[in-house]
Design a protein around this motif. Structure first.
Motif, PDB file in Angstrom:
ATOM      1  N   ARG A 100       0.961  -1.278  -0.162  1.00  0.00           N
ATOM      2  CA  ARG A 100       0.088  -0.067   0.261  1.00  0.00           C
ATOM      3  C   ARG A 100       0.833   1.443   0.071  1.00  0.00           C
ATOM      4  O   ARG A 100       0.589   2.266  -0.576  1.00  0.00           O
ATOM      5  CB  ARG A 100      -0.933   0.057   1.306  1.00  0.00           C
ATOM      6  CG  ARG A 100      -1.837   1.067   1.230  1.00  0.00           C
ATOM      7  CD  ARG A 100      -1.253   2.141   2.271  1.00  0.00           C
ATOM      8  NE  ARG A 100      -2.292   3.055   2.677  1.00  0.00           N
ATOM      9  CZ  ARG A 100      -1.930   4.635   2.751  1.00  0.00           C
ATOM     10  NH1 ARG A 100      -0.850   4.910   2.817  1.00  0.00           N
ATOM     11  NH2 ARG A 100      -2.844   5.337   2.991  1.00  0.00           N
ATOM     12  N   GLU A 101       1.903   1.355   0.576  1.00  0.00           N
ATOM     13  CA  GLU A 101       2.998   2.185   0.821  1.00  0.00           C
ATOM     14  C   GLU A 101       3.460   2.799  -0.452  1.00  0.00           C
ATOM     15  O   GLU A 101       3.518   3.799  -0.782  1.00  0.00           O
ATOM     16  CB  GLU A 101       3.854   2.238   2.062  1.00  0.00           C
ATOM     17  CG  GLU A 101       3.040   2.275   3.374  1.00  0.00           C
ATOM     18  CD  GLU A 101       2.327   3.406   3.598  1.00  0.00           C
ATOM     19  OE1 GLU A 101       2.735   4.539   3.355  1.00  0.00           O
ATOM     20  OE2 GLU A 101       1.389   3.246   4.439  1.00  0.00           O
ATOM     21  N   VAL A 104       0.848   3.887  -2.970  1.00  0.00           N
ATOM     22  CA  VAL A 104       0.210   5.336  -2.902  1.00  0.00           C
ATOM     23  C   VAL A 104       1.473   6.097  -3.179  1.00  0.00           C
ATOM     24  O   VAL A 104       1.245   7.269  -3.840  1.00  0.00           O
ATOM     25  CB  VAL A 104      -0.157   5.673  -1.201  1.00  0.00           C
ATOM     26  CG1 VAL A 104      -0.232   7.095  -1.033  1.00  0.00           C
ATOM     27  CG2 VAL A 104      -1.426   4.884  -0.996  1.00  0.00           C
ATOM     28  N   GLY A 123      -5.426   8.858   6.727  1.00  0.00           N
ATOM     29  CA  GLY A 123      -4.000   8.562   6.544  1.00  0.00           C
ATOM     30  C   GLY A 123      -3.019   8.690   7.840  1.00  0.00           C
ATOM     31  O   GLY A 123      -2.155   7.947   8.374  1.00  0.00           O
ATOM     32  N   LYS A 126      -4.052   6.148  10.278  1.00  0.00           N
ATOM     33  CA  LYS A 126      -3.538   4.821   9.831  1.00  0.00           C
ATOM     34  C   LYS A 126      -2.194   4.986  10.448  1.00  0.00           C
ATOM     35  O   LYS A 126      -1.803   3.678  11.123  1.00  0.00           O
ATOM     36  CB  LYS A 126      -3.599   4.789   8.399  1.00  0.00           C
ATOM     37  CG  LYS A 126      -3.006   3.661   7.994  1.00  0.00           C
ATOM     38  CD  LYS A 126      -1.750   3.676   7.008  1.00  0.00           C
ATOM     39  CE  LYS A 126      -1.365   5.136   6.572  1.00  0.00           C
ATOM     40  NZ  LYS A 126       0.250   5.006   6.078  1.00  0.00           N
ATOM     41  N   THR A 160      -5.285   0.820   6.548  1.00  0.00           N
ATOM     42  CA  THR A 160      -4.223   0.751   5.462  1.00  0.00           C
ATOM     43  C   THR A 160      -5.047   0.524   4.087  1.00  0.00           C
ATOM     44  O   THR A 160      -4.708   1.210   3.144  1.00  0.00           O
ATOM     45  CB  THR A 160      -3.273  -0.096   5.524  1.00  0.00           C
ATOM     46  OG1 THR A 160      -2.498   0.068   6.935  1.00  0.00           O
ATOM     47  CG2 THR A 160      -2.147  -0.289   4.742  1.00  0.00           C
ATOM     48  N   THR A 163      -7.789   3.443   3.495  1.00  0.00           N
ATOM     49  CA  THR A 163      -7.210   4.688   3.286  1.00  0.00           C
ATOM     50  C   THR A 163      -6.471   4.499   1.808  1.00  0.00           C
ATOM     51  O   THR A 163      -6.275   5.619   0.932  1.00  0.00           O
ATOM     52  CB  THR A 163      -6.170   5.403   4.199  1.00  0.00           C
ATOM     53  OG1 THR A 163      -5.156   4.216   4.393  1.00  0.00           O
ATOM     54  CG2 THR A 163      -6.896   5.592   5.546  1.00  0.00           C
ATOM     55  N   GLY A 164      -5.754   3.341   1.367  1.00  0.00           N
ATOM     56  CA  GLY A 164      -5.243   2.900  -0.087  1.00  0.00           C
ATOM     57  C   GLY A 164      -6.116   3.007  -0.964  1.00  0.00           C
ATOM     58  O   GLY A 164      -5.900   3.907  -2.245  1.00  0.00           O
ATOM     59  N   TYR A 167      -7.027   6.982  -1.669  1.00  0.00           N
ATOM     60  CA  TYR A 167      -5.922   7.614  -2.277  1.00  0.00           C
ATOM     61  C   TYR A 167      -5.980   7.328  -3.815  1.00  0.00           C
ATOM     62  O   TYR A 167      -6.014   8.134  -4.638  1.00  0.00           O
ATOM     63  CB  TYR A 167      -4.592   7.054  -1.846  1.00  0.00           C
ATOM     64  CG  TYR A 167      -3.840   7.942  -0.895  1.00  0.00           C
ATOM     65  CD1 TYR A 167      -3.631   9.399  -0.914  1.00  0.00           C
ATOM     66  CD2 TYR A 167      -3.971   7.452   0.572  1.00  0.00           C
ATOM     67  CE1 TYR A 167      -3.058   9.960   0.098  1.00  0.00           C
ATOM     68  CE2 TYR A 167      -3.465   8.000   1.428  1.00  0.00           C
ATOM     69  CZ  TYR A 167      -2.956   9.496   1.301  1.00  0.00           C
ATOM     70  OH  TYR A 167      -2.658  10.162   2.394  1.00  0.00           O
TER      71      TYR A 167
END
Length: 184
Positions: A100-101, A104, A123, A126, A160, A163-164, A167
């Protein structure tokens, strides 16, 4: 260099010290785990402080905009990978959060010419829940306390993913929003 950037650099420098403490004496020595948790906690707190200082005192810099997310991802990513390597956290959780990181970050880069996707409340929540969950999992706890760390981590995984997806929606709005669809 200002105080906010110094704290960001300090956070980056703490990451290898944190990893040394986490893996010292086989990774499950009580004293070393307390030290690893303390280093992680100190680094996580600097993340909160440097952002507040930068915004409050107008210390936002291009260096900070670049270095701060790198420091965050290095700290959280190294903790997740370390905990998974020590069999204290299932690998699937690490993969979901790290993917996910990365996703994003790539989304933000893909749409940067059309606009910026700001960090929202979700975010930030999270990140807070991930940090607290990791902090608890780092501690040499047992029983209900250890279970609480995993329960928090499951909440962090849900945040996670949610919020992913948010985004992703924001990126699609920037990409296909006013101005027509993106020409190849």
């Amino acid at each position: 260099m200002n105080i906010a950037n110094v704290l960001t650099v300090l956070r980056i420098l703490i990451v290898p010290l944190f990893l040394l403490a986490l893996f010292a004496a086989g990774g499950h020595d009580t004293e070393w785990r307390w030290i690893a948790a303390a280093l992680f906690g100190a680094a996580a707190i600097t993340d909160r402080i440097d952002g507040q200082l930068a915004r409050k005192y107008g210390l936002v810099t291009d260096f900070g905009k670049l270095a701060d997310p790198i420091a965050d991802k290095a700290l959280i990513g190294s903790a997740l990978i370390g905990l998974s390597m020590l069999h204290d956290l299932p690998w699937w959780i690490t993969v979901v959060i790290v993917a996910r990181e990365i996703g994003v970050t790539l989304l933000r880069l893909a749409v940067v010419r059309r606009g910026v996707i700001p960090a929202g409340r979700g975010g930030k929540l999270k990140t807070l829940v991930q940090s607290v969950a990791i902090g608890v999992l780092l501690l040499p706890l047992s029983g209900g306390f250890a279970s609480a760390g995993m329960d928090l981590m499951y909440v962090a995984v849900v945040l996670t993913v949610v919020t992913g997806l948010d985004y992703l929606v924001q990126a699609a709005r920037l990409w296909f929003g006013p101005g027509g669809s993106r020409a190849a």
